[in-house]
Design a protein around this motif. Structure first.
Motif, PDB file in Angstrom:
ATOM      1  N   ARG A 167      -7.626  -3.200  -1.040  1.00 43.43           N
ATOM      2  CA  ARG A 167      -6.178  -3.271  -0.937  1.00 43.43           C
ATOM      3  C   ARG A 167      -5.574  -2.752  -2.232  1.00 43.43           C
ATOM      4  O   ARG A 167      -6.203  -2.827  -3.307  1.00 43.43           O
ATOM      5  CB  ARG A 167      -5.694  -4.697  -0.653  1.00 43.43           C
ATOM      6  CG  ARG A 167      -6.057  -5.708  -1.718  1.00 43.43           C
ATOM      7  CD  ARG A 167      -5.675  -7.119  -1.282  1.00 43.43           C
ATOM      8  NE  ARG A 167      -6.109  -8.116  -2.245  1.00 43.43           N
ATOM      9  CZ  ARG A 167      -5.427  -8.467  -3.312  1.00 43.43           C
ATOM     10  NH1 ARG A 167      -4.271  -7.886  -3.570  1.00 43.43           N
ATOM     11  NH2 ARG A 167      -5.892  -9.395  -4.132  1.00 43.43           N
ATOM     12  N   SER A 168      -4.381  -2.211  -2.148  1.00 50.46           N
ATOM     13  CA  SER A 168      -3.684  -1.716  -3.325  1.00 50.46           C
ATOM     14  C   SER A 168      -3.020  -2.874  -4.047  1.00 50.46           C
ATOM     15  O   SER A 168      -2.408  -3.738  -3.429  1.00 50.46           O
ATOM     16  CB  SER A 168      -2.621  -0.690  -2.910  1.00 50.46           C
ATOM     17  OG  SER A 168      -1.836  -0.313  -4.022  1.00 50.46           O
ATOM     18  N   PHE A 183      -6.618  -1.287  -7.634  1.00 55.52           N
ATOM     19  CA  PHE A 183      -7.153  -1.713  -6.346  1.00 55.52           C
ATOM     20  C   PHE A 183      -7.952  -2.994  -6.516  1.00 55.52           C
ATOM     21  O   PHE A 183      -8.428  -3.315  -7.599  1.00 55.52           O
ATOM     22  CB  PHE A 183      -8.069  -0.627  -5.764  1.00 55.52           C
ATOM     23  CG  PHE A 183      -7.420   0.709  -5.612  1.00 55.52           C
ATOM     24  CD1 PHE A 183      -6.798   1.065  -4.432  1.00 55.52           C
ATOM     25  CD2 PHE A 183      -7.419   1.620  -6.666  1.00 55.52           C
ATOM     26  CE1 PHE A 183      -6.186   2.312  -4.293  1.00 55.52           C
ATOM     27  CE2 PHE A 183      -6.813   2.859  -6.545  1.00 55.52           C
ATOM     28  CZ  PHE A 183      -6.199   3.201  -5.349  1.00 55.52           C
ATOM     29  N   ASP A 194      -4.788   5.234   3.421  1.00 52.86           N
ATOM     30  CA  ASP A 194      -4.788   3.815   3.105  1.00 52.86           C
ATOM     31  C   ASP A 194      -5.539   3.565   1.797  1.00 52.86           C
ATOM     32  O   ASP A 194      -6.133   4.471   1.210  1.00 52.86           O
ATOM     33  CB  ASP A 194      -5.352   2.994   4.256  1.00 52.86           C
ATOM     34  CG  ASP A 194      -6.830   3.261   4.521  1.00 52.86           C
ATOM     35  OD1 ASP A 194      -7.530   3.764   3.620  1.00 52.86           O
ATOM     36  OD2 ASP A 194      -7.281   2.954   5.633  1.00 52.86           O
ATOM     37  N   ALA A 195      -5.479   2.321   1.334  1.00 46.67           N
ATOM     38  CA  ALA A 195      -6.028   1.995   0.015  1.00 46.67           C
ATOM     39  C   ALA A 195      -7.513   2.315  -0.078  1.00 46.67           C
ATOM     40  O   ALA A 195      -7.982   2.842  -1.093  1.00 46.67           O
ATOM     41  CB  ALA A 195      -5.775   0.518  -0.285  1.00 46.67           C
ATOM     42  N   SER A 240       0.834  -1.187   0.000  1.00 46.38           N
ATOM     43  CA  SER A 240       0.000   0.000   0.000  1.00 46.38           C
ATOM     44  C   SER A 240       0.872   1.241   0.000  1.00 46.38           C
ATOM     45  O   SER A 240       1.902   1.286   0.676  1.00 46.38           O
ATOM     46  CB  SER A 240      -0.907   0.011   1.239  1.00 46.38           C
ATOM     47  OG  SER A 240      -1.809  -1.060   1.195  1.00 46.38           O
TER      48      SER A 240
END
Length: 264
Positions: A169-170, A176, A55-56, A50
């Motif tokens: 999540r990245s 994503f 955050d993602a 990430s």
């Protein structure tokens, strides 16, 4: 939140058609775990760390909010229930309250359903295909519970998609992956695929997604996987022309809807 079993219905272009689903999609792989060949778009291998800063999920939701607040074009293709396929395209301008959309639901041994709609303010213009005469429906005279009502609050489903984003999540600098936690839909309501909603998740459920953004922070693609009768339905929406005039206008010629389309 623990994923739960979805039950899907097909939203036809005009009426509601039936369908049902079974179990959940498998969980997303942990970052860096990878996946085998033939994996769905929602299970992309080798997730990148990430990025620093937000955050993602914060990054992705911010991109969604930026995209849905202004105009964009969309192109849609994918699966619907009962082995049908959905395709569509159009433009949406939320500030001007305008949309132009073409949609087709075909396959699965069922009669092809297709339609074209243009909404400008409270005027809805519709027809089945090119060459036909447009028909105008005054949405101010149609009850919100009517089958013929067209809700301009979230016509492409992008707002509902944003609200359903659960985990993110990245998977790269501008990509994503995550899971949707979908609340139960109301009658003839849904938001998948984004752009031309054709699937209603009755009683709620979950789905997996991947998405990409560009350097300007616009969402450019959304892919969604959801299970129906042990078959993964895959849907793709491409977004473009962000933040520009969409050029949506009333048709030059049209007829008026007959009285029976209005609730008395």
């Amino acid at each position: 939140m623990k994923p739960y079993r979805p039950v899907l219905l097909a939203i036809s272009v005009v009426l509601l058609a039936g369908g049902c689903t079974t179990p959940l999609l498998p969980p997303l792989p942990a970052p860096g775990s990878g996946s085998g060949s033939g994996s769905s778009p929602a299970a992309v291998a080798s997730a990148a760390p990430s990025p620093s800063g937000p955050d993602a999920k914060q990054q992705f939701v911010a991109a969604l909010e930026k995209t849905r607040a202004t105009g964009y074009r969309f192109a849609v293709s994918g699966d619907a229930v009962d082995s049908q396929k959905v395709t569509g395209s159009g433009s949406y301008d939320p500030k001007a309250k305008k949309i132009s959309v073409t949609q087709k639901l075909s396959g699965g041994g069922k009669k092809t359903e297709q339609g074209q709609r243009i909404v400008v303010g409270t005027d809805l213009f519709s027809r089945t295909k090119n060459g036909e005469t447009w028909v105008r429906l005054n949405l101010k005279r149609v009850k919100k519970t009517s089958l013929y009502y067209y809700d301009m609050t979230d016509p492409t489903g992008l707002t509902r998609f944003t609200q359903s984003v659960d985990t993110v999540r990245s998977t790269g600098a501008n990509s994503f992956a995550g899971r949707l936690d979908i609340e139960g839909d109301k009658f003839n309501e849904g938001f998948l695929p984004v752009g031309t909603p054709a699937i209603s998740v009755w009683l709620g459920g979950s789905a997996q997604f991947t998405a990409t953004t560009n350097a300007a922070g616009w969402v450019t693609a959304i892919n969604v996987d959801i299970l129906d009768d042990k078959k993964t339905l895959k849907m793709t929406t491409k977004l473009s022309n962000h933040g520009r005039s969409q050029g949506i206008k009333k048709p030059s010629g049209y007829g008026e809807a007959m009285d029976f389309y209005y609730d008395k």
